[in-house]
Design a protein around this motif. Structure first.
Motif, PDB file in Angstrom:
ATOM      1  N   LEU A 216       0.832  -1.205   0.000  1.00 18.29           N
ATOM      2  CA  LEU A 216       0.000   0.000   0.000  1.00 18.29           C
ATOM      3  C   LEU A 216       0.866   1.254   0.000  1.00 18.29           C
ATOM      4  O   LEU A 216       0.592   2.213  -0.737  1.00 18.29           O
ATOM      5  CB  LEU A 216      -0.929  -0.006   1.220  1.00 18.29           C
ATOM      6  N   VAL A 217       1.921   1.249   0.799  1.00 18.07           N
ATOM      7  CA  VAL A 217       2.832   2.395   0.830  1.00 18.07           C
ATOM      8  C   VAL A 217       3.473   2.606  -0.534  1.00 18.07           C
ATOM      9  O   VAL A 217       3.557   3.737  -1.041  1.00 18.07           O
ATOM     10  CB  VAL A 217       3.923   2.212   1.910  1.00 18.07           C
ATOM     11  N   LEU A 218       3.913   1.515  -1.154  1.00 17.31           N
ATOM     12  CA  LEU A 218       4.528   1.588  -2.479  1.00 17.31           C
ATOM     13  C   LEU A 218       3.575   2.230  -3.478  1.00 17.31           C
ATOM     14  O   LEU A 218       3.961   3.119  -4.244  1.00 17.31           O
ATOM     15  CB  LEU A 218       4.924   0.191  -2.938  1.00 17.31           C
ATOM     16  N   TRP A 219       2.326   1.789  -3.472  1.00 20.44           N
ATOM     17  CA  TRP A 219       1.337   2.347  -4.392  1.00 20.44           C
ATOM     18  C   TRP A 219       1.131   3.839  -4.132  1.00 20.44           C
ATOM     19  O   TRP A 219       1.113   4.642  -5.073  1.00 20.44           O
ATOM     20  CB  TRP A 219       0.017   1.593  -4.257  1.00 20.44           C
ATOM     21  N   LEU A 220       0.988   4.222  -2.871  1.00 17.11           N
ATOM     22  CA  LEU A 220       0.750   5.625  -2.533  1.00 17.11           C
ATOM     23  C   LEU A 220       1.908   6.523  -2.958  1.00 17.11           C
ATOM     24  O   LEU A 220       1.710   7.698  -3.252  1.00 17.11           O
ATOM     25  CB  LEU A 220       0.504   5.770  -1.032  1.00 17.11           C
ATOM     26  N   CYS A 221       3.110   5.969  -3.003  1.00 15.02           N
ATOM     27  CA  CYS A 221       4.283   6.757  -3.370  1.00 15.02           C
ATOM     28  C   CYS A 221       4.567   6.733  -4.869  1.00 15.02           C
ATOM     29  O   CYS A 221       5.464   7.440  -5.336  1.00 15.02           O
ATOM     30  CB  CYS A 221       5.511   6.257  -2.612  1.00 15.02           C
ATOM     31  N   SER A 222       3.798   5.945  -5.598  1.00 16.85           N
ATOM     32  CA  SER A 222       4.022   5.811  -7.031  1.00 16.85           C
ATOM     33  C   SER A 222       3.106   6.746  -7.812  1.00 16.85           C
ATOM     34  O   SER A 222       2.132   7.296  -7.282  1.00 16.85           O
ATOM     35  CB  SER A 222       3.763   4.365  -7.471  1.00 16.85           C
ATOM     36  N   ASP A 223       3.386   6.885  -9.105  1.00 18.13           N
ATOM     37  CA  ASP A 223       2.544   7.715  -9.969  1.00 18.13           C
ATOM     38  C   ASP A 223       1.165   7.109 -10.170  1.00 18.13           C
ATOM     39  O   ASP A 223       0.245   7.802 -10.626  1.00 18.13           O
ATOM     40  CB  ASP A 223       3.225   7.907 -11.325  1.00 18.13           C
ATOM     41  N   LYS A 224       0.990   5.843  -9.827  1.00 11.99           N
ATOM     42  CA  LYS A 224      -0.324   5.214  -9.937  1.00 11.99           C
ATOM     43  C   LYS A 224      -1.325   5.821  -8.948  1.00 11.99           C
ATOM     44  O   LYS A 224      -2.531   5.679  -9.125  1.00 11.99           O
ATOM     45  CB  LYS A 224      -0.214   3.703  -9.730  1.00 11.99           C
ATOM     46  N   ALA A 225      -0.809   6.479  -7.913  1.00 14.61           N
ATOM     47  CA  ALA A 225      -1.670   7.144  -6.930  1.00 14.61           C
ATOM     48  C   ALA A 225      -1.604   8.662  -7.095  1.00 14.61           C
ATOM     49  O   ALA A 225      -1.739   9.407  -6.133  1.00 14.61           O
ATOM     50  CB  ALA A 225      -1.244   6.756  -5.517  1.00 14.61           C
ATOM     51  N   SER A 226      -1.441   9.110  -8.324  1.00 14.98           N
ATOM     52  CA  SER A 226      -1.194  10.532  -8.598  1.00 14.98           C
ATOM     53  C   SER A 226      -2.354  11.444  -8.219  1.00 14.98           C
ATOM     54  O   SER A 226      -2.171  12.657  -8.089  1.00 14.98           O
ATOM     55  CB  SER A 226      -0.861  10.730 -10.080  1.00 14.98           C
ATOM     56  N   PHE A 227      -3.564  10.901  -8.034  1.00 13.17           N
ATOM     57  CA  PHE A 227      -4.719  11.720  -7.665  1.00 13.17           C
ATOM     58  C   PHE A 227      -5.149  11.464  -6.220  1.00 13.17           C
ATOM     59  O   PHE A 227      -6.267  11.775  -5.832  1.00 13.17           O
ATOM     60  CB  PHE A 227      -5.878  11.457  -8.632  1.00 13.17           C
ATOM     61  N   VAL A 228      -4.250  10.904  -5.420  1.00 11.49           N
ATOM     62  CA  VAL A 228      -4.562  10.577  -4.025  1.00 11.49           C
ATOM     63  C   VAL A 228      -3.770  11.496  -3.108  1.00 11.49           C
ATOM     64  O   VAL A 228      -2.536  11.506  -3.136  1.00 11.49           O
ATOM     65  CB  VAL A 228      -4.223   9.108  -3.709  1.00 11.49           C
ATOM     66  N   ALA A 229      -4.467  12.273  -2.293  1.00  9.04           N
ATOM     67  CA  ALA A 229      -3.804  13.208  -1.375  1.00  9.04           C
ATOM     68  C   ALA A 229      -4.691  13.465  -0.163  1.00  9.04           C
ATOM     69  O   ALA A 229      -5.918  13.506  -0.280  1.00  9.04           O
ATOM     70  CB  ALA A 229      -3.493  14.524  -2.082  1.00  9.04           C
ATOM     71  N   GLY A 230      -4.057  13.605   0.994  1.00  9.66           N
ATOM     72  CA  GLY A 230      -4.788  13.935   2.212  1.00  9.66           C
ATOM     73  C   GLY A 230      -5.665  12.812   2.733  1.00  9.66           C
ATOM     74  O   GLY A 230      -6.593  13.050   3.509  1.00  9.66           O
ATOM     75  N   ALA A 231      -5.357  11.578   2.353  1.00 10.50           N
ATOM     76  CA  ALA A 231      -6.192  10.438   2.727  1.00 10.50           C
ATOM     77  C   ALA A 231      -5.508   9.593   3.791  1.00 10.50           C
ATOM     78  O   ALA A 231      -4.293   9.619   3.938  1.00 10.50           O
ATOM     79  CB  ALA A 231      -6.490   9.571   1.502  1.00 10.50           C
TER      80      ALA A 231
END
Length: 251
Positions: free
Chosen positions: A226-241
């Protein structure tokens, strides 16, 4: 596998548990990793694992309750690798299992100093290093950051604080292209979880697992993914969650 090729990452609490698993995943995805921890021998072993697999890593001793250590950690990352793109602020300590009236002020201050102020110290210097080019920060909170934790009030307060800090900073730094999120682990197979279980009331850990959907503890690698995904460009629209990784305990 998410592509972190060319990225530079810091992992605090990187010597064991979720931190170790995340440092290894970051390296496998192509990142150069600073493994930061107080436990030098264990952290150096993680560095050696990464290097033996063909990756690049650096050990940095850090006590996150000391701002000067956090500043030196970021300086070391930039000096060695030229920049900082990713930070996983994961270092933390368990709280004393006791009624609130018996937690004690010294214990309260120690838990807050490491689990909350430590994240703040790290973020101050990480944000300054990322402002020019953007980046991703993930902070470790807990299921105790979104619900009450009887007999662990200091710990729960520290983790509630991490979520508030994460959300507030995310709203400030999105304009710089910095995404800041938090994860909330439940019962994961780590030494810290074992320590908490040993100090808890008899049967309480089994009751937590029974109350979850999956009815089993998580593996450190499951949280690390999960951390890897959040730090990758695949989570580019995820913030403040803040993301639950708890086997459905808080569902």
């Amino acid at each position: 596998m998410s592509d972190l090729q060319g990225k530079v990452a810091i992992v605090t609490g990187g010597a064991a548990g979720i931190g170790r698993a995340t440092a290894r995943l970051f390296a496998q995805a192509g990142a150069r990793v600073v493994v930061a921890d107080r436990a030098e021998a264990a952290a150096q072993a993680v560095v050696a694992e990464i290097e033996q697999a063909g990756g690049e890593a650096l050990f940095q001793r850090v006590d996150v309750s000391r701002e000067e250590d956090c500043a030196a950690m970021v300086e070391a990352a930039v000096a060695r690798f030229g920049r900082l793109d990713i930070a996983f602020n994961n270092a933390g300590i368990p709280g004393r299992v006791a009624r609130t009236e018996d937690q004690g002020l010294a214990h309260w201050h120690r838990i807050i100093d490491v689990n909350l102020t430590g994240v703040f110290h790290c973020m101050v210097h990480e944000l300054r290093a990322m402002k020019a080019h953007g980046g991703a920060i993930v902070n470790t909170a807990s299921v105790a950051g979104v619900r009450g934790a009887p007999y662990s009030s200091a710990y729960a307060a520290s983790k509630h604080g991490v979520i508030g800090l994460t959300r507030s900073a995310a709203r400030e730094y999105g304009r710089y292209g910095i995404r800041i999120n938090a994860i909330c682990p439940g019962v994961v197979k780590t030494a810290m979880a074992d320590e908490l279980a040993a100090a808890s009331l008899p049967g309480s850990s089994d009751a937590l697992l029974a109350a979850s959907i999956l009815r089993r503890p998580g593996e450190p690698e499951e949280a690390a993914e999960l951390v890897l995904w959040l730090c990758s460009d695949k989570a580019s629209f995820v913030a403040g969650a803040n993301y639950m990784v708890d086997g459905g305990l808080t569902a």
